[in-house]
Scaffold this motif. Sequence first.
Motif, PDB file in Angstrom:
ATOM      1  N   MET A   8       0.808  -1.216   0.000  1.00 53.84           N
ATOM      2  CA  MET A   8       0.000   0.000   0.000  1.00 53.84           C
ATOM      3  C   MET A   8       0.845   1.271   0.000  1.00 53.84           C
ATOM      4  O   MET A   8       0.399   2.318  -0.469  1.00 53.84           O
ATOM      5  N   GLU A   9       2.054   1.163   0.505  1.00 49.22           N
ATOM      6  CA  GLU A   9       2.864   2.350   0.787  1.00 49.22           C
ATOM      7  C   GLU A   9       3.111   3.226  -0.434  1.00 49.22           C
ATOM      8  O   GLU A   9       3.013   4.453  -0.368  1.00 49.22           O
ATOM      9  N   VAL A  10       3.422   2.614  -1.573  1.00 49.42           N
ATOM     10  CA  VAL A  10       3.743   3.396  -2.764  1.00 49.42           C
ATOM     11  C   VAL A  10       2.534   4.211  -3.216  1.00 49.42           C
ATOM     12  O   VAL A  10       2.672   5.337  -3.708  1.00 49.42           O
ATOM     13  N   PHE A  11       1.345   3.681  -3.031  1.00 48.37           N
ATOM     14  CA  PHE A  11       0.131   4.400  -3.411  1.00 48.37           C
ATOM     15  C   PHE A  11      -0.206   5.495  -2.400  1.00 48.37           C
ATOM     16  O   PHE A  11      -0.677   6.572  -2.778  1.00 48.37           O
ATOM     17  N   GLN A  12       0.073   5.231  -1.128  1.00 43.94           N
ATOM     18  CA  GLN A  12      -0.182   6.242  -0.101  1.00 43.94           C
ATOM     19  C   GLN A  12       0.675   7.486  -0.316  1.00 43.94           C
ATOM     20  O   GLN A  12       0.269   8.599   0.033  1.00 43.94           O
ATOM     21  N   LYS A  13       1.842   7.308  -0.904  1.00 46.47           N
ATOM     22  CA  LYS A  13       2.754   8.426  -1.149  1.00 46.47           C
ATOM     23  C   LYS A  13       2.383   9.226  -2.392  1.00 46.47           C
ATOM     24  O   LYS A  13       2.903  10.323  -2.590  1.00 46.47           O
ATOM     25  N   ASP A  14       1.531   8.673  -3.231  1.00 48.83           N
ATOM     26  CA  ASP A  14       1.204   9.311  -4.509  1.00 48.83           C
ATOM     27  C   ASP A  14      -0.054  10.170  -4.346  1.00 48.83           C
ATOM     28  O   ASP A  14      -1.145   9.635  -4.125  1.00 48.83           O
ATOM     29  N   PRO A  15       0.055  11.487  -4.476  1.00 51.60           N
ATOM     30  CA  PRO A  15      -1.122  12.353  -4.319  1.00 51.60           C
ATOM     31  C   PRO A  15      -2.203  12.108  -5.369  1.00 51.60           C
ATOM     32  O   PRO A  15      -3.363  12.484  -5.162  1.00 51.60           O
TER      33      PRO A  15
END
Length: 213
Positions: A38-45
């Motif tokens: 999930m982390e990579v998507f959480q970082k993407d605005p």
Amino acid sequence: MEYTALIVAAGTGTRMGLGYNKVYAPLKDGKAILFHTMEVFQKDPDCRQMVIVTDSWSFMEHWKGVLPQETVYVHGGKSRLESVRNGLLAVEYPYVFVHDGARPYVSEASIQALKEALKEDDAALLMVPCKDTIKVVKDGYVQETLDRSTLMAAQTPQAFRTDLLSRCLDEAVKDGCMVTDDASAVELYGNVRVRAVTGSYANFKITTPEDLR
């Protein structure tokens, strides 16, 4: 570009031998595979919504306190195709990135490359060139050796215009066609080009205990 990340995490992970869904297994830092995914998507605005297709409501209840409150949970189906269709019912944005819950190493650069591809095309997926020679085998005998220079292995995320993917998966179900990935449905029913975006060998799917690191 605003999109939904639809993370498919409803498998039983039988080959892991854990007795529970492998996406909740910890990596060496102690965090579950799913959290890293999930982390990579959480970082993407640009990722405005996250939909998790999961296997067990009771298990997810245990994790809800540490997952983002805006995360949407959807129950998985009997097959990947059914699980993705269930997840699409909760998608609120015009583009959707469908990703394996057990692929925790996708990079921000790969996500960005997919977004660039969607500026020109309605469907795209990450792929890497095949390293091995691939042979067609039938009844225990080699029938054909394929030209490796034309072969690539599919990865996720696979990114689509949401309405396009939904329509194509519905058509696949109607025809009884059990596609092996979401891009296959768009190839068959979408009447659009599917862009191959070069990914990374580091973006592998955790399948066996040896893959944990």
